[in-house]
Design a protein around this motif. Structure first.
Motif, mmCIF file in Angstrom:
data_model
loop_
_atom_site.group_PDB
_atom_site.id
_atom_site.type_symbol
_atom_site.label_atom_id
_atom_site.label_comp_id
_atom_site.label_asym_id
_atom_site.label_seq_id
_atom_site.Cartn_x
_atom_site.Cartn_y
_atom_site.Cartn_z
ATOM 1 N N ASP A 78 0.824 -1.211 0.000
ATOM 2 C CA ASP A 78 0.000 0.000 0.000
ATOM 3 C C ASP A 78 0.861 1.266 0.000
ATOM 4 N N PRO A 133 -3.457 8.720 -0.265
ATOM 5 C CA PRO A 133 -4.850 8.259 -0.186
ATOM 6 C C PRO A 133 -4.894 6.779 0.227
ATOM 7 N N VAL A 134 -5.759 6.465 1.162
ATOM 8 C CA VAL A 134 -5.866 5.083 1.626
ATOM 9 C C VAL A 134 -6.470 4.232 0.516
ATOM 10 N N PRO A 135 -5.774 3.182 0.070
ATOM 11 C CA PRO A 135 -6.330 2.338 -1.001
ATOM 12 C C PRO A 135 -7.669 1.727 -0.605
ATOM 13 N N GLU A 136 -8.592 1.688 -1.540
ATOM 14 C CA GLU A 136 -9.916 1.142 -1.239
ATOM 15 C C GLU A 136 -9.850 -0.319 -0.815
ATOM 16 N N ASN A 137 -8.889 -1.060 -1.361
ATOM 17 C CA ASN A 137 -8.805 -2.495 -1.071
ATOM 18 C C ASN A 137 -7.768 -2.815 0.005
ATOM 19 N N THR A 138 -7.375 -1.827 0.808
ATOM 20 C CA THR A 138 -6.366 -2.089 1.824
ATOM 21 C C THR A 138 -6.808 -3.183 2.790
ATOM 22 N N ARG A 139 -5.848 -3.957 3.252
ATOM 23 C CA ARG A 139 -6.122 -5.002 4.241
ATOM 24 C C ARG A 139 -5.833 -4.521 5.660
ATOM 25 N N ARG A 142 -8.835 -0.907 10.660
ATOM 26 C CA ARG A 142 -9.328 0.463 10.761
ATOM 27 C C ARG A 142 -10.211 0.556 12.013
ATOM 28 N N VAL A 225 -5.199 2.054 9.596
ATOM 29 C CA VAL A 225 -5.876 3.207 9.008
ATOM 30 C C VAL A 225 -6.489 3.972 10.174
#
Length: 343
Positions: A78, A133-139, A142, A225
């Motif tokens: 990421d 920007p935080v990737p939408e598919n981050t693992r 949060r 996150v």
């Protein structure tokens, strides 16, 4: 400890050599890069490309994750666009030869951060990371209420010490007071800050500083996150700065760093909530620092720990001393230490 025989068997196995594009029987010299509490790092040079790489062996998870090494691999993936972190090549969580997870990533140059002269470089590194920007598919995990999550973690860590038969009674009393007083803070209030990937582990040894050139941040064991104030509170707190050095920052030092950070952010994200959120994270981080030491004191007293660190062992006694705990309580919890600091 990491047994030499198992290590050598692993680095000569297809599980290690195949992802590097190396044939069976390749012999690679390794040099130790040091170890933390849950990871040992080894530098080596790829025999074909000449690239300097790092083999990171993970022996446990502070986050209680079953796939700790995979978590770190995907965090580094990421973070690649920042240019401030190692590039991950592959990970191996099979534990078929080594009983631990392994990660191979690029080696980065640099020396450890010096608070007296490198705060500008640190501000630029953190600004670049927080602006990603935080990737939408981050693992990455949060937490809904990050400050409250830190406090609950403190309760768990301190609780292991408070119920331990070897605990010091004065340290227990002061820990209980710290827990009670920090617990009165608005830890569960929602934050208006933009989400960001945060390291949560910002001691000076995790920065690689190259004056006049690009500098880096390594050891992405516990990223989340969350919000930038969580990282800044951790970076500036005395329990962090004193860990690898003997430095404790003054309000003037902190104010100067924050101005550098705001300049480095350069409007890439909204900083308006920082004045409200930073003191909260600064204070709860102080509790986390001493709570972690309390937990580690229990772990270090147990036989058979895979990794131990002499510097850590020495610091544990300092952090759990009556003088240090009282200083944290009176200076950083009962006082608004950041009052008057320009944010």
């Amino acid at each position: 400890m990491i047994h030499t025989e198992a290590f050598q068997q692993y680095v000569h196995s297809p599980a290690f050599l195949d992802p590097l594009g190396l044939p069976p029987g390749t012999d690679i010299p390794f040099a130790s890069l040091g170890q933390g509490e849950y990871n040992a790092n080894f530098r080596f040079r790829h025999p074909a490309t000449g690239q300097d790489l790092v083999l990171r062996v993970n022996t446990g998870s502070q986050m209680h994750l079953p796939d700790q090494i995979a978590y770190e691999f995907f965090a580094l993936t990421d973070l690649l666009p920042t240019g401030r972190t190692p590039r991950p090549l592959f990970y191996d969580d099979s534990r078929a030869i080594l009983p631990y997870g392994a990660l191979v990533m690029t080696w980065l140059p640099g020396r450890h951060l010096r608070y007296e002269e490198d705060m500008g470089a640190a501000a630029e590194i953190l600004a670049d990371i927080h602006a990603l920007p935080v990737p939408e598919n981050t693992r990455l995990l949060r937490p809904d209420r990050p400050a409250q999550s830190i406090y609950r973690e403190c309760l768990d860590m301190a609780g292991r010490y408070l119920t331990w038969e070897g605990a010091d009674k004065t340290a227990c009393r002061l820990l209980e007071t710290l827990i009670r007083e920090v617990g009165r803070l608005p830890l569960g209030d929602p934050s208006p800050a933009p989400p960001a990937i945060v390291s949560t582990e910002l001691n000076s040894g995790n920065f690689l500083i190259n004056p006049g050139e690009r500098s880096y941040l390594v050891d992405w064991e516990k990223p989340l996150v969350s919000e930038p104030a969580q990282d800044l509170g951790h970076f500036l707190a005395p329990t962090t700065t004193f860990w690898k050095t003997d430095v404790i920052l003054s309000p003037a030092n902190i104010g100067d760093f924050l101005r550098r950070y705001a300049t480095a952010v350069g409007g890439r994200f909204d900083l308006r909530s920082l004045a409200e959120r930073l003191p909260l994270y600064f204070t709860v981080t102080c509790l986390r620092g001493v709570s972690w030491c309390a937990m580690a004191a229990v772990e270090y007293a147990q036989p058979g720990r895979a990794l131990t660190n002499a510097d850590t062992r020495a610091k544990l006694g300092q952090y759990l001393s009556a003088d240090f705990l009282e200083h944290i309580l009176e200076t950083y919890v009962r006082r608004d230490f950041l009052r008057g600091v320009a944010l």
